[in-house]
Design an enzyme around this catalytic site. Structure first.
Site, PDB file in Angstrom:
ATOM      1  N   GLU A  26     -13.733   5.944   1.425  1.00  0.00           N
ATOM      2  CA  GLU A  26     -13.975   4.646   0.797  1.00  0.00           C
ATOM      3  C   GLU A  26     -15.024   3.891   1.601  1.00  0.00           C
ATOM      4  O   GLU A  26     -15.132   4.054   2.823  1.00  0.00           O
ATOM      5  CB  GLU A  26     -12.678   3.830   0.739  1.00  0.00           C
ATOM      6  CG  GLU A  26     -12.831   2.483   0.047  1.00  0.00           C
ATOM      7  CD  GLU A  26     -11.511   1.720  -0.081  1.00  0.00           C
ATOM      8  OE1 GLU A  26     -11.517   0.618  -0.653  1.00  0.00           O
ATOM      9  OE2 GLU A  26     -10.479   2.234   0.391  1.00  0.00           O
ATOM     10  N   ASN A  71      -9.607  -0.140  -2.951  1.00  0.00           N
ATOM     11  CA  ASN A  71      -9.817  -1.523  -3.375  1.00  0.00           C
ATOM     12  C   ASN A  71     -11.289  -1.844  -3.606  1.00  0.00           C
ATOM     13  O   ASN A  71     -11.631  -2.670  -4.459  1.00  0.00           O
ATOM     14  CB  ASN A  71      -9.244  -2.485  -2.332  1.00  0.00           C
ATOM     15  CG  ASN A  71      -7.742  -2.359  -2.195  1.00  0.00           C
ATOM     16  OD1 ASN A  71      -7.073  -1.754  -3.026  1.00  0.00           O
ATOM     17  ND2 ASN A  71      -7.194  -2.925  -1.137  1.00  0.00           N
ATOM     18  N   ASN A 171      -8.002   1.667  -9.728  1.00  0.00           N
ATOM     19  CA  ASN A 171      -7.286   1.798  -8.465  1.00  0.00           C
ATOM     20  C   ASN A 171      -6.297   0.647  -8.297  1.00  0.00           C
ATOM     21  O   ASN A 171      -6.683  -0.523  -8.394  1.00  0.00           O
ATOM     22  CB  ASN A 171      -8.264   1.789  -7.286  1.00  0.00           C
ATOM     23  CG  ASN A 171      -7.550   1.762  -5.941  1.00  0.00           C
ATOM     24  OD1 ASN A 171      -7.057   2.788  -5.475  1.00  0.00           O
ATOM     25  ND2 ASN A 171      -7.477   0.593  -5.308  1.00  0.00           N
ATOM     26  N   GLU A 172      -5.034   0.970  -8.076  1.00  0.00           N
ATOM     27  CA  GLU A 172      -3.992  -0.014  -7.737  1.00  0.00           C
ATOM     28  C   GLU A 172      -4.065  -1.274  -8.597  1.00  0.00           C
ATOM     29  O   GLU A 172      -4.005  -2.397  -8.092  1.00  0.00           O
ATOM     30  CB  GLU A 172      -4.058  -0.365  -6.248  1.00  0.00           C
ATOM     31  CG  GLU A 172      -3.716   0.798  -5.345  1.00  0.00           C
ATOM     32  CD  GLU A 172      -3.609   0.431  -3.871  1.00  0.00           C
ATOM     33  OE1 GLU A 172      -3.859  -0.744  -3.510  1.00  0.00           O
ATOM     34  OE2 GLU A 172      -3.278   1.321  -3.064  1.00  0.00           O
ATOM     35  N   TYR A 243       2.138   4.151   2.080  1.00  0.00           N
ATOM     36  CA  TYR A 243       1.844   4.235   3.513  1.00  0.00           C
ATOM     37  C   TYR A 243       3.133   3.991   4.283  1.00  0.00           C
ATOM     38  O   TYR A 243       4.032   3.282   3.823  1.00  0.00           O
ATOM     39  CB  TYR A 243       0.774   3.220   3.903  1.00  0.00           C
ATOM     40  CG  TYR A 243      -0.569   3.504   3.271  1.00  0.00           C
ATOM     41  CD1 TYR A 243      -1.453   4.406   3.850  1.00  0.00           C
ATOM     42  CD2 TYR A 243      -0.947   2.898   2.080  1.00  0.00           C
ATOM     43  CE1 TYR A 243      -2.678   4.686   3.268  1.00  0.00           C
ATOM     44  CE2 TYR A 243      -2.168   3.168   1.489  1.00  0.00           C
ATOM     45  CZ  TYR A 243      -3.034   4.063   2.083  1.00  0.00           C
ATOM     46  OH  TYR A 243      -4.248   4.343   1.497  1.00  0.00           O
ATOM     47  N   GLU A 291      -3.194   8.498  -2.360  1.00  0.00           N
ATOM     48  CA  GLU A 291      -3.293   7.765  -1.096  1.00  0.00           C
ATOM     49  C   GLU A 291      -1.958   7.891  -0.377  1.00  0.00           C
ATOM     50  O   GLU A 291      -0.926   7.486  -0.901  1.00  0.00           O
ATOM     51  CB  GLU A 291      -3.624   6.280  -1.303  1.00  0.00           C
ATOM     52  CG  GLU A 291      -5.052   5.988  -1.705  1.00  0.00           C
ATOM     53  CD  GLU A 291      -5.388   4.499  -1.664  1.00  0.00           C
ATOM     54  OE1 GLU A 291      -4.840   3.778  -0.798  1.00  0.00           O
ATOM     55  OE2 GLU A 291      -6.186   4.057  -2.511  1.00  0.00           O
ATOM     56  N   GLN A 348      -7.403   7.715   5.267  1.00  0.00           N
ATOM     57  CA  GLN A 348      -8.660   8.254   4.752  1.00  0.00           C
ATOM     58  C   GLN A 348      -9.134   9.382   5.655  1.00  0.00           C
ATOM     59  O   GLN A 348      -8.313   9.941   6.382  1.00  0.00           O
ATOM     60  CB  GLN A 348      -9.689   7.142   4.628  1.00  0.00           C
ATOM     61  CG  GLN A 348      -9.311   6.120   3.537  1.00  0.00           C
ATOM     62  CD  GLN A 348     -10.365   5.041   3.329  1.00  0.00           C
ATOM     63  OE1 GLN A 348     -11.518   5.165   3.698  1.00  0.00           O
ATOM     64  NE2 GLN A 348      -9.934   3.935   2.749  1.00  0.00           N
TER      65      GLN A 348
END
Length: 496
Positions: A26, A71, A171-172, A243, A291, A348
């Site tokens: 990213e 993001n 994304n999200e 996470y 992720e 990442q």
């Protein structure tokens, strides 16, 4: 302590898709600028790509890399990242309060993918943009020529189409932090129409709809149900993000984190199957866990970074040996669910919550979490057997009864090999491992035992000690097979 692994050649969960060992790049912090791309570094090639980083990435044998966000993508104009580099505009990245020079754009990413031997997975901006921008990007990247956008790509130096096969529909989008955050109905309707346009262009392209950003979201799992109601016909995968952190400084709870991943995956599978039954569909919805990682070390340091700079030092977690054990357990969880989880991206890849760290103008090195991922990528691509463990448990205030062993067994028919990944969660006792495998020769031959172990759970690798924590090959002449306390292990057995 003894641990017996019971397995049968006939009891198979599924075959692990190689894309389980994918990653994520990213435009965040120093992942790109100062990480994989550093124009003036002595080891950089003619394209500004660091050759030392390329070597570390190639060794991981990553089949696919997700780009450009994250993001970041929800405020990104793809048109800014193509064409002559010196003509690209500098933009504000609202997600990470940074400057985006667009020096490293789509062509540069595709060129980097070719050099490291991976495939691109492209995310579309469904935050501030919609159908037009999405279908235009797909045409720019994938159409061979003869249209305005495909010919524009050619004029930018890419004669052949990029042939990007997998696309993320945003994304999200469930997250209030996201630029262009939407309700499940708002997102589902938009994603369905974008997906329809993309499938009209090329029905073979694979599309990932946004699931929940984590299982603690207040809209989970109703978000999944609503989104799937809208996107069932066009989506091939539903995404999961999660996470893990050790906020309580409680090692036993932290080492049981894979139970939370297990529960997250299984809940989403149930929702997918509910929508399938409700629609009376024969289609199976697969999952993209695009992720996942440990993330918590850099939180306070990130607050001190100034706004609106390029290549800010953000999310630069220095991973401990304890983190490596947790990552080993999380990889086991993904393998245990390989029948439904077909894609997973360690987030990442470089500097930003990453297995690889670099110093600007200086060296690069592998963090502790690099090694469980390296061996899972190398030996986890096979048939995952449905094992049962006979092992003591410990009682945990958060996860209940937790087995001291976290294990997964992978069968490689062509190589005639069984590979057993075991994390010994015990902080005090060595574990004696025995394998009871029905359908295989009675006497399996241990050909290698690879061990990642350290007495200090908080130990780490750094610039001056890049190999402080590194796997070792053990003496295999002694039985029984032993996994030391607080250790990650790979036992490789020959069955020929």
């Amino acid at each position: 302590m003894k641990c017996t692994v019971h397995a049968s050649k006939n009891f198979v969960i599924g075959t692990a898709d190689k894309r389980l060992f994918s990653s994520f790049v990213e435009q965040l912090g120093r992942c790109v600028y100062g990480g994989l791309y550093e124009k003036d570094h002595p080891l950089s090639d003619e394209d500004g790509l660091r050759s030392d980083v390329i070597k570390l990435v190639k060794d991981l044998d990553i089949p696919m890399v997700r780009f450009p966000g994250g993001n970041y993508v929800s405020n990104h104009r793809w048109e800014d990242s193509v064409g002559p580099i010196d003509e690209r505009p500098v933009r504000l990245d609202l997600a990470w309060k940074a400057l985006d020079p667009n020096t490293f754009g789509i062509k540069e990413f595709i060129d980097w993918c070719k050099k490291v031997g991976t495939e691109p997975m492209m995310a579309l901006n469904l935050g501030t943009r919609g159908i037009d921008a999405a279908k235009d990007l797909v045409e720019y990247c994938n159409h061979p020529g003869g249209t305005a956008l495909s010919d524009l790509r050619k004029s930018h130096g890419s004669e052949a189409p990029y042939n990007i096969k997998m696309w993320c529909l945003g994304n999200e989008m469930d997250g209030p932090w996201q630029v262009g955050h939407k309700t499940a109905d708002e997102y589902g309707r938009l994603a369905a129409e974008v997906g329809k346009a993309i499938k009209l262009f090329d029905p073979s392209l694979e599309l990932v709809a946004c699931g929940s950003s984590n299982s603690d979201m207040p809209t989970f799992p109703s978000w999944e149900e609503t989104v799937l109601e809208h996107t069932w016909e066009v989506a091939d995968y539903l995404s999961l993000h999660m996470y893990f952190r050790n906020d309580e400084d409680d090692t036993e709870t932290f080492l049981a984190s894979s139970k939370k991943m297990d529960q997250f995956i299984e809940t989403v599978v149930h929702v997918c199957d509910y929508v399938q039954a409700k629609k009376r569909s024969k289609k199976t919805m697969y999952l993209s866990f695009d992720e996942w990682n440990v993330w918590f070390h850099s939180n306070e340091q990130d607050k001190t970074e100034p706004k609106w700079n390029v290549g800010k030092h953000l999310l630069e977690d220095v991973y401990t040996f304890e983190d490596a054990l947790v990552v080993g357990c999380l990889l086991n969880s993904l393998l245990r669910h390989c029948d439904r989880v077909k894609v997973a991206c360690l987030a990442q890849l470089v500097n930003v919550i990453a297995p690889i760290m670099t110093e600007e103008g200086g060296p690069s090195w592998a963090q502790t979490i690099y090694w469980p991922f390296y061996y899972a990528s190398k030996y986890g691509r096979g048939e995952v057997l449905d094992i049962r463990l006979d092992v003591p448990t410990y009682k945990n205030h958060h996860y209940g009864e937790v087995p001291y062993a976290d294990a997964v067994l992978v069968y490689h028919a062509e190589e005639q090999e069984l590979d057993l990944f075991v994390v010994n969660r015990s902080l005090d006792e060595t574990m004696e491992i025995s394998l009871d495998a029905i359908g295989f020769p009675t006497q399996l031959k241990l050909i290698e035992h690879i061990l990642l172990h350290h007495t200090d759970l908080k130990a780490s690798n750094d610039r001056d000690n890049p190999e402080h924590i590194k796997p070792v090959v053990m003496d295999i002449t002694r039985e029984p097979y032993k996994a030391p306390r607080q250790s990650w292990n790979l036992f490789r057995f020959s069955i020929s």
